[in-house]
Scaffold this motif. Sequence first.
Motif, PDB file in Angstrom:
ATOM      1  N   VAL A 224      37.529  22.081 109.068  1.00  0.00           N
ATOM      2  CA  VAL A 224      37.445  22.570 107.683  1.00  0.00           C
ATOM      3  C   VAL A 224      38.377  23.766 107.487  1.00  0.00           C
ATOM      4  O   VAL A 224      39.108  23.839 106.481  1.00  0.00           O
ATOM      5  CB  VAL A 224      35.990  22.946 107.322  1.00  0.00           C
ATOM      6  CG1 VAL A 224      35.944  23.652 105.965  1.00  0.00           C
ATOM      7  CG2 VAL A 224      35.124  21.693 107.279  1.00  0.00           C
ATOM      8  N   TYR A 228      41.532  23.990 105.028  1.00  0.00           N
ATOM      9  CA  TYR A 228      41.561  25.058 104.025  1.00  0.00           C
ATOM     10  C   TYR A 228      42.858  25.853 104.080  1.00  0.00           C
ATOM     11  O   TYR A 228      43.324  26.364 103.061  1.00  0.00           O
ATOM     12  CB  TYR A 228      40.361  25.988 104.218  1.00  0.00           C
ATOM     13  CG  TYR A 228      39.091  25.552 103.518  1.00  0.00           C
ATOM     14  CD1 TYR A 228      38.898  24.229 103.119  1.00  0.00           C
ATOM     15  CD2 TYR A 228      38.077  26.465 103.250  1.00  0.00           C
ATOM     16  CE1 TYR A 228      37.736  23.842 102.491  1.00  0.00           C
ATOM     17  CE2 TYR A 228      36.905  26.086 102.600  1.00  0.00           C
ATOM     18  CZ  TYR A 228      36.745  24.775 102.232  1.00  0.00           C
ATOM     19  OH  TYR A 228      35.595  24.405 101.588  1.00  0.00           O
ATOM     20  N   PHE A 286      33.313  15.407 102.085  1.00  0.00           N
ATOM     21  CA  PHE A 286      34.432  16.318 102.310  1.00  0.00           C
ATOM     22  C   PHE A 286      35.721  15.547 102.548  1.00  0.00           C
ATOM     23  O   PHE A 286      36.775  15.896 101.991  1.00  0.00           O
ATOM     24  CB  PHE A 286      34.137  17.229 103.504  1.00  0.00           C
ATOM     25  CG  PHE A 286      35.312  18.079 103.911  1.00  0.00           C
ATOM     26  CD1 PHE A 286      35.812  19.058 103.062  1.00  0.00           C
ATOM     27  CD2 PHE A 286      35.934  17.894 105.136  1.00  0.00           C
ATOM     28  CE1 PHE A 286      36.905  19.837 103.423  1.00  0.00           C
ATOM     29  CE2 PHE A 286      37.022  18.661 105.509  1.00  0.00           C
ATOM     30  CZ  PHE A 286      37.508  19.630 104.653  1.00  0.00           C
ATOM     31  N   GLY A 327      33.476  21.235 101.548  1.00  0.00           N
ATOM     32  CA  GLY A 327      33.788  21.846 102.833  1.00  0.00           C
ATOM     33  C   GLY A 327      32.822  22.957 103.184  1.00  0.00           C
ATOM     34  O   GLY A 327      32.335  23.053 104.323  1.00  0.00           O
ATOM     35  N   THR A 347      36.042  30.274 106.632  1.00  0.00           N
ATOM     36  CA  THR A 347      36.619  29.395 105.604  1.00  0.00           C
ATOM     37  C   THR A 347      37.453  30.203 104.618  1.00  0.00           C
ATOM     38  O   THR A 347      38.539  29.771 104.202  1.00  0.00           O
ATOM     39  CB  THR A 347      35.521  28.614 104.856  1.00  0.00           C
ATOM     40  OG1 THR A 347      34.670  29.502 104.125  1.00  0.00           O
ATOM     41  CG2 THR A 347      34.676  27.784 105.813  1.00  0.00           C
TER      42      THR A 347
END
Length: 416
Positions: A224, A228, A286, A327, A347
């Motif tokens: 993730v 990102y 996701f 996410g 994140t």
Amino acid sequence: MSARTVFRPYASLFAVPGALAFSLVGWLARLPIPMIGLGTVLLVAGETGSYGLAGALSGALALSFSVVSPQWARLTDRRGQSSVLRVQVSAYLLFGAAFAVAVIVGGPHWLWFALAALTGATSPNIGALVRARWANALDGAGRQTAFAYEAVVDEVVFVVGPPLVTLLATLISPPAGYLAGLAIGVIGGFWFAGLRATEPPIHAADPSGPSRRRALLSPTVLVVVIVYVAMGTVFGAMDVVVVGFAQEAGRAAMAGVALAAFAFGSLVAGLVYGLARLPGSLAARFLGCAVLFGIAVQLVLVVGSLAVLVPVAFVAGLSIAPALVSGTSLVEARVPRSALTEALSWTTTGLTLGVTAGSALAGAAVDAWGAESAFAVPALAAGVAGVLALVGAPLLLRARSVDHPAEPLPAASGAG
């Protein structure tokens, strides 16, 4: 069906005791995120006339935030939000004010960079703290709605912040926008730290569960965060390319309209996604949203005029919030409570690193190719995000979620 019925899930969020207070204060405390970055550019450029120096200092601030923010989050998971946040905000005020003074009085440039880095290193990641409070209070379906709402709040922050700091710097003085952002961040941070009733409890690590390090380096968190980074590259590149495109067209003010359309598309999609009850696992959602994002942003390649740019930006923006919300929800479900704030902070770090890289890459592309051709940068970055998600799919689909029962908040009157 009435609007009241449609948006009832959002209204029900604020039936949680104290939720309205921590969400609204969290919005206020997040407002400086775009204000400090842009305010640094306007402050330094206004005092020195050098946009190169201004951009380098803004980048130093963003990079130090990216590196240090997860370390503050780790401490928060161990010591609690309020105590850590008070120390962090105090340091943020000290270094942020010292940076402004150093620039205004014409101190040495090495000192500017040191203080900019320290300001970024002490900047609170309020978004992660707010989401941790929602995660502590709600079950799975409620968390999706809450995370979608917070994604909308993030978009509002980036719609309101840049015009506000620009207006203050233009109408009052170059330092005004930066100092206003710093003041709002300090007030909001201390206020948020005082909302003790909704603060998540400290969760000791489960001896029978995965170690903290193993949880944070799990395939889910790594995939993730990497996706990102690519998404953040799109955001940073779009800011630069859209401004350059509007300036080349002789209508610089339209850059704000186009970027607002990009954010508004995400805002609309975030509201809808928060209400939807989609089939499939969190991992599947996701993956689908990341691939959709990668495809939707390719629309920028057809932009040849400002008349086309605005609707294209809106349509492409529709893919942003679902990818971000799905996410965040996936990470929240896959890490233990004892590491939640740190995982959510990573994140944000991924997005911030991407924005920094995207701005630099797009700036070089605009200079070398012209703004219209430079739309290839966000398009390529979006495609990479979709591909990275697909490459990581086997890892995401094999991993299991951690059971997180909601823990009701105390039924206190007032959120403090």
